[in-house]
Design a protein around this motif. Sequence first.
Motif, PDB file in Angstrom:
ATOM      1  N   ALA A 187       8.333 -18.044  42.978  1.00 13.96           N
ATOM      2  CA  ALA A 187       7.024 -18.086  42.314  1.00 13.96           C
ATOM      3  C   ALA A 187       5.944 -18.597  43.267  1.00 13.96           C
ATOM      4  O   ALA A 187       4.827 -18.073  43.294  1.00 13.96           O
ATOM      5  CB  ALA A 187       7.090 -18.966  41.068  1.00 13.96           C
ATOM      6  N   TYR A 188       6.279 -19.613  44.065  1.00  7.35           N
ATOM      7  CA  TYR A 188       5.309 -20.144  45.028  1.00  7.35           C
ATOM      8  C   TYR A 188       4.989 -19.096  46.087  1.00  7.35           C
ATOM      9  O   TYR A 188       3.826 -18.891  46.441  1.00  7.35           O
ATOM     10  CB  TYR A 188       5.833 -21.427  45.665  1.00  7.35           C
ATOM     11  N   ALA A 189       5.999 -18.386  46.553  1.00  2.00           N
ATOM     12  CA  ALA A 189       5.777 -17.321  47.533  1.00  2.00           C
ATOM     13  C   ALA A 189       4.874 -16.227  46.961  1.00  2.00           C
ATOM     14  O   ALA A 189       3.999 -15.704  47.645  1.00  2.00           O
ATOM     15  CB  ALA A 189       7.108 -16.734  47.992  1.00  2.00           C
ATOM     16  N   GLU A 190       5.088 -15.888  45.695  1.00  3.62           N
ATOM     17  CA  GLU A 190       4.233 -14.887  45.048  1.00  3.62           C
ATOM     18  C   GLU A 190       2.779 -15.348  44.981  1.00  3.62           C
ATOM     19  O   GLU A 190       1.860 -14.564  45.213  1.00  3.62           O
ATOM     20  CB  GLU A 190       4.747 -14.606  43.624  1.00  3.62           C
ATOM     21  N   MET A 191       2.569 -16.619  44.654  1.00  2.10           N
ATOM     22  CA  MET A 191       1.209 -17.165  44.586  1.00  2.10           C
ATOM     23  C   MET A 191       0.565 -17.150  45.971  1.00  2.10           C
ATOM     24  O   MET A 191      -0.614 -16.823  46.115  1.00  2.10           O
ATOM     25  CB  MET A 191       1.235 -18.590  44.024  1.00  2.10           C
ATOM     26  N   LEU A 192       1.334 -17.505  46.993  1.00  2.00           N
ATOM     27  CA  LEU A 192       0.818 -17.477  48.368  1.00  2.00           C
ATOM     28  C   LEU A 192       0.448 -16.061  48.792  1.00  2.00           C
ATOM     29  O   LEU A 192      -0.599 -15.839  49.408  1.00  2.00           O
ATOM     30  CB  LEU A 192       1.852 -18.055  49.338  1.00  2.00           C
ATOM     31  N   THR A 193       1.301 -15.103  48.475  1.00  2.39           N
ATOM     32  CA  THR A 193       1.061 -13.714  48.848  1.00  2.39           C
ATOM     33  C   THR A 193      -0.208 -13.177  48.192  1.00  2.39           C
ATOM     34  O   THR A 193      -0.996 -12.476  48.826  1.00  2.39           O
ATOM     35  CB  THR A 193       2.266 -12.843  48.434  1.00  2.39           C
ATOM     36  N   ALA A 194      -0.399 -13.525  46.929  1.00  2.00           N
ATOM     37  CA  ALA A 194      -1.554 -13.023  46.172  1.00  2.00           C
ATOM     38  C   ALA A 194      -2.836 -13.818  46.439  1.00  2.00           C
ATOM     39  O   ALA A 194      -3.903 -13.441  45.962  1.00  2.00           O
ATOM     40  CB  ALA A 194      -1.235 -13.052  44.684  1.00  2.00           C
ATOM     41  N   GLY A 195      -2.718 -14.915  47.184  1.00  2.00           N
ATOM     42  CA  GLY A 195      -3.898 -15.729  47.459  1.00  2.00           C
ATOM     43  C   GLY A 195      -4.368 -16.511  46.250  1.00  2.00           C
ATOM     44  O   GLY A 195      -5.552 -16.790  46.099  1.00  2.00           O
ATOM     45  N   ARG A 196      -3.438 -16.897  45.402  1.00  2.00           N
ATOM     46  CA  ARG A 196      -3.792 -17.590  44.159  1.00  2.00           C
ATOM     47  C   ARG A 196      -3.578 -19.101  44.259  1.00  2.00           C
ATOM     48  O   ARG A 196      -3.355 -19.776  43.282  1.00  2.00           O
ATOM     49  CB  ARG A 196      -2.960 -17.028  43.006  1.00  2.00           C
ATOM     50  N   THR A 197      -3.667 -19.647  45.477  1.00  2.00           N
ATOM     51  CA  THR A 197      -3.447 -21.078  45.686  1.00  2.00           C
ATOM     52  C   THR A 197      -4.755 -21.838  45.855  1.00  2.00           C
ATOM     53  O   THR A 197      -4.736 -23.053  46.007  1.00  2.00           O
ATOM     54  CB  THR A 197      -2.579 -21.320  46.930  1.00  2.00           C
ATOM     55  N   GLY A 198      -5.862 -21.130  45.877  1.00  2.00           N
ATOM     56  CA  GLY A 198      -7.155 -21.766  46.110  1.00  2.00           C
ATOM     57  C   GLY A 198      -7.533 -21.798  47.580  1.00  2.00           C
ATOM     58  O   GLY A 198      -8.599 -22.271  47.942  1.00  2.00           O
ATOM     59  N   ARG A 199      -6.666 -21.289  48.449  1.00  2.00           N
ATOM     60  CA  ARG A 199      -6.936 -21.292  49.885  1.00  2.00           C
ATOM     61  C   ARG A 199      -6.799 -19.910  50.511  1.00  2.00           C
ATOM     62  O   ARG A 199      -6.735 -19.787  51.721  1.00  2.00           O
ATOM     63  CB  ARG A 199      -5.985 -22.256  50.590  1.00  2.00           C
ATOM     64  N   GLY A 200      -6.715 -18.896  49.701  1.00  2.00           N
ATOM     65  CA  GLY A 200      -6.556 -17.544  50.232  1.00  2.00           C
ATOM     66  C   GLY A 200      -5.096 -17.215  50.481  1.00  2.00           C
ATOM     67  O   GLY A 200      -4.213 -18.067  50.365  1.00  2.00           O
ATOM     68  N   ALA A 201      -4.844 -15.979  50.814  1.00  2.00           N
ATOM     69  CA  ALA A 201      -3.480 -15.503  51.028  1.00  2.00           C
ATOM     70  C   ALA A 201      -2.902 -16.097  52.312  1.00  2.00           C
ATOM     71  O   ALA A 201      -3.598 -16.249  53.309  1.00  2.00           O
ATOM     72  CB  ALA A 201      -3.452 -13.982  51.107  1.00  2.00           C
ATOM     73  N   ASP A 202      -1.619 -16.438  52.261  1.00  2.00           N
ATOM     74  CA  ASP A 202      -0.899 -16.961  53.423  1.00  2.00           C
ATOM     75  C   ASP A 202       0.466 -16.283  53.438  1.00  2.00           C
ATOM     76  O   ASP A 202       1.454 -16.828  52.964  1.00  2.00           O
ATOM     77  CB  ASP A 202      -0.770 -18.476  53.332  1.00  2.00           C
ATOM     78  N   LYS A 203       0.482 -15.080  53.977  1.00  2.00           N
ATOM     79  CA  LYS A 203       1.699 -14.278  53.935  1.00  2.00           C
ATOM     80  C   LYS A 203       2.785 -14.803  54.866  1.00  2.00           C
ATOM     81  O   LYS A 203       3.965 -14.607  54.610  1.00  2.00           O
ATOM     82  CB  LYS A 203       1.368 -12.822  54.229  1.00  2.00           C
ATOM     83  N   THR A 204       2.397 -15.513  55.916  1.00  2.00           N
ATOM     84  CA  THR A 204       3.390 -16.092  56.825  1.00  2.00           C
ATOM     85  C   THR A 204       4.200 -17.171  56.112  1.00  2.00           C
ATOM     86  O   THR A 204       5.428 -17.166  56.146  1.00  2.00           O
ATOM     87  CB  THR A 204       2.704 -16.679  58.070  1.00  2.00           C
ATOM     88  N   THR A 205       3.510 -18.085  55.450  1.00  2.00           N
ATOM     89  CA  THR A 205       4.198 -19.139  54.711  1.00  2.00           C
ATOM     90  C   THR A 205       4.959 -18.542  53.530  1.00  2.00           C
ATOM     91  O   THR A 205       6.081 -18.978  53.229  1.00  2.00           O
ATOM     92  CB  THR A 205       3.203 -20.210  54.224  1.00  2.00           C
ATOM     93  N   ALA A 206       4.383 -17.551  52.880  1.00  2.00           N
ATOM     94  CA  ALA A 206       5.063 -16.893  51.764  1.00  2.00           C
ATOM     95  C   ALA A 206       6.394 -16.309  52.231  1.00  2.00           C
ATOM     96  O   ALA A 206       7.418 -16.470  51.558  1.00  2.00           O
ATOM     97  CB  ALA A 206       4.183 -15.802  51.167  1.00  2.00           C
ATOM     98  N   TRP A 207       6.380 -15.657  53.372  1.00  2.00           N
ATOM     99  CA  TRP A 207       7.603 -15.047  53.890  1.00  2.00           C
ATOM    100  C   TRP A 207       8.680 -16.106  54.136  1.00  2.00           C
ATOM    101  O   TRP A 207       9.862 -15.878  53.877  1.00  2.00           O
ATOM    102  CB  TRP A 207       7.314 -14.269  55.160  1.00  2.00           C
ATOM    103  N   GLN A 208       8.278 -17.290  54.604  1.00  2.00           N
ATOM    104  CA  GLN A 208       9.242 -18.361  54.820  1.00  2.00           C
ATOM    105  C   GLN A 208       9.894 -18.792  53.506  1.00  2.00           C
ATOM    106  O   GLN A 208      11.090 -19.060  53.470  1.00  2.00           O
ATOM    107  CB  GLN A 208       8.559 -19.562  55.482  1.00  2.00           C
ATOM    108  N   TRP A 209       9.115 -18.830  52.430  1.00  2.00           N
ATOM    109  CA  TRP A 209       9.673 -19.204  51.127  1.00  2.00           C
ATOM    110  C   TRP A 209      10.542 -18.081  50.559  1.00  2.00           C
ATOM    111  O   TRP A 209      11.553 -18.347  49.912  1.00  2.00           O
ATOM    112  CB  TRP A 209       8.582 -19.588  50.146  1.00  2.00           C
ATOM    113  N   TYR A 210      10.180 -16.826  50.803  1.00  2.00           N
ATOM    114  CA  TYR A 210      11.007 -15.712  50.326  1.00  2.00           C
ATOM    115  C   TYR A 210      12.385 -15.747  50.978  1.00  2.00           C
ATOM    116  O   TYR A 210      13.379 -15.399  50.366  1.00  2.00           O
ATOM    117  CB  TYR A 210      10.355 -14.366  50.656  1.00  2.00           C
ATOM    118  N   ARG A 211      12.425 -16.161  52.240  1.00  2.00           N
ATOM    119  CA  ARG A 211      13.683 -16.136  52.998  1.00  2.00           C
ATOM    120  C   ARG A 211      14.633 -17.279  52.663  1.00  2.00           C
ATOM    121  O   ARG A 211      15.798 -17.222  53.019  1.00  2.00           O
ATOM    122  CB  ARG A 211      13.381 -16.148  54.492  1.00  2.00           C
ATOM    123  N   LYS A 212      14.146 -18.318  52.010  1.00  2.00           N
ATOM    124  CA  LYS A 212      15.010 -19.471  51.720  1.00  2.00           C
ATOM    125  C   LYS A 212      15.974 -19.171  50.601  1.00  2.00           C
ATOM    126  O   LYS A 212      15.849 -18.380  49.783  1.00  2.00           O
ATOM    127  CB  LYS A 212      14.173 -20.690  51.376  1.00  2.00           C
TER     128      LYS A 212
END
Length: 66
Positions: A41-66
């Motif tokens: 869920a956190y990775a999805e929020m990061l990918t969509a830029g719904r964290t208040g700081r814009g999209a962060d696909k690099t960090t999202a990918w790290q969470w997807y891989r865990k």
Amino acid sequence: MAQYYLGIMYRDGLYYDPDDVKASGWFKQSAQGGYPDGMYAYAEMLTAGRTGRGADKTTAWQWYRK
């Protein structure tokens, strides 16, 4: 696991006004606690830029891989 469900409640507006920033914060706590659904869920929020700081696909990918 409770943090994950709080994230869902804030994301979907269940009992609270919808708030993506609060939702992503709860998902992040859940993810850091090792809960797989929280990580996704956190990775999805990061990918969509719904964290208040814009999209962060690099960090999202790290969470997807865990």
